[in-house]
Design a protein around this motif. Structure first.
Motif, PDB file in Angstrom:
ATOM      1  N   LYS A  61       0.801  -1.214  -0.084  1.00  0.00           N
ATOM      2  CA  LYS A  61       0.125   0.062   0.070  1.00  0.00           C
ATOM      3  C   LYS A  61       0.827   1.117  -0.085  1.00  0.00           C
ATOM      4  CE  LYS A  61      -4.206  -1.747   2.242  1.00  0.00           C
ATOM      5  NZ  LYS A  61      -5.318  -1.609   3.222  1.00  0.00           N
ATOM      6  N   LYS A  62       1.924   1.235   0.959  1.00  0.00           N
ATOM      7  CA  LYS A  62       2.842   2.498   0.868  1.00  0.00           C
ATOM      8  C   LYS A  62       3.694   2.514  -0.458  1.00  0.00           C
ATOM      9  CE  LYS A  62       7.146   4.144   3.378  1.00  0.00           C
ATOM     10  NZ  LYS A  62       7.856   3.772   4.188  1.00  0.00           N
ATOM     11  N   THR A  65       2.398   1.612  -3.490  1.00  0.00           N
ATOM     12  CA  THR A  65       1.164   2.098  -4.247  1.00  0.00           C
ATOM     13  C   THR A  65       0.891   3.541  -4.090  1.00  0.00           C
ATOM     14  OG1 THR A  65       0.240   0.046  -4.292  1.00  0.00           O
ATOM     15  CG2 THR A  65      -1.178   2.012  -5.100  1.00  0.00           C
ATOM     16  N   THR A  66       1.256   4.070  -2.835  1.00  0.00           N
ATOM     17  CA  THR A  66       1.073   5.529  -2.849  1.00  0.00           C
ATOM     18  C   THR A  66       2.000   6.356  -3.210  1.00  0.00           C
ATOM     19  OG1 THR A  66      -0.346   5.029  -0.470  1.00  0.00           O
ATOM     20  CG2 THR A  66       0.501   7.510  -0.869  1.00  0.00           C
ATOM     21  N   GLU A  67       3.293   5.776  -3.028  1.00  0.00           N
ATOM     22  CA  GLU A  67       4.380   6.452  -3.771  1.00  0.00           C
ATOM     23  C   GLU A  67       4.370   6.609  -5.241  1.00  0.00           C
ATOM     24  OE1 GLU A  67       7.751   4.532  -2.173  1.00  0.00           O
ATOM     25  OE2 GLU A  67       7.537   5.271  -0.119  1.00  0.00           O
ATOM     26  N   THR A  84       1.809   6.456  -7.094  1.00  0.00           N
ATOM     27  CA  THR A  84       0.560   7.040  -7.463  1.00  0.00           C
ATOM     28  C   THR A  84       0.881   8.611  -7.429  1.00  0.00           C
ATOM     29  OG1 THR A  84      -1.020   5.501  -6.722  1.00  0.00           O
ATOM     30  CG2 THR A  84      -1.674   7.817  -7.222  1.00  0.00           C
ATOM     31  N   ASP A  85       1.612   8.933  -6.485  1.00  0.00           N
ATOM     32  CA  ASP A  85       2.066  10.357  -6.253  1.00  0.00           C
ATOM     33  C   ASP A  85       3.135  10.657  -7.438  1.00  0.00           C
ATOM     34  OD1 ASP A  85       0.743  10.575  -4.164  1.00  0.00           O
ATOM     35  OD2 ASP A  85       2.400  10.600  -2.421  1.00  0.00           O
TER      36      ASP A  85
END
Length: 171
Positions: free
Chosen positions: A63-64, A66-68, A70-71
């Motif tokens: 999840k972490k 994926t967030t990176e 996406t950013d």
């Protein structure tokens, strides 16, 4: 209470199935079976709990990441949007020495030309000098600048077809 004597009848028949004295030998396998089942169940639960914990850690890590990502994708998209904006494209084209093309000219299938062809303006806003010479000293392809300053022939596409006068859109 009186002491009972030997059993008779139905009681005697049932007494055959009951041991006369307490037997520890018959209980031992049952107790071992229960202990083994309880121990196996506890070990199984421990392994299951460990596996779930590992999966939870991996899920958190993914999840972490994926967030990176996406950013990063959003930052790249913003960069693309900024560079593809009309004013940014025009600024970059001018930096490369490009100029606006002017009005379009169309060559129809019958060989007629719709529009008025003309030379492109120079980067400083003026038209190209006679002869098609470019500001850097080069020349347009197909032109032969004359040393006496006489105008060079204009480029015609295709060269074999005559260029008639432009016709209005309505025909």
């Amino acid at each position: 209470m009186t002491k009972a004597g030997p059993l008779k009848g139905r009681a005697a028949r049932l007494a055959r199935f009951m041991p006369s004295r307490p037997s520890t030998a018959a209980r031992t396998p049952f107790v071992l079976l229960v202990v083994v089942l309880l121990g196996g169940g506890l070990i199984g639960l421990l392994l299951l709990n460990t596996s779930l914990s590992q999966g939870s850690f991996k899920l958190t890590e993914l999840k972490k990441k994926t967030t990176e990502l996406t950013d990063e994708e959003q930052a790249l998209q913003r960069d693309i949007d900024a560079r593809s904006a009309p004013d940014a494209l025009e600024r970059r084209a001018r930096e490369l020495g490009m100029v606006p093309g002017g009005g379009p000219v169309f060559l129809e299938p019958g060989g007629t030309v719709r529009g008025v062809p003309g030379p492109a303006p120079t980067p400083d806003g003026g038209a190209l000098p006679d002869g098609g010479a470019l500001p850097d000293g080069g020349a347009l392809p197909g032109t032969d600048p004359s040393p006496a300053g006489a105008p060079a022939p204009h480029l015609v596409y295709p060269p074999a077809l005559p260029v008639p006068a432009p016709t209005p859109f309505g025909r």
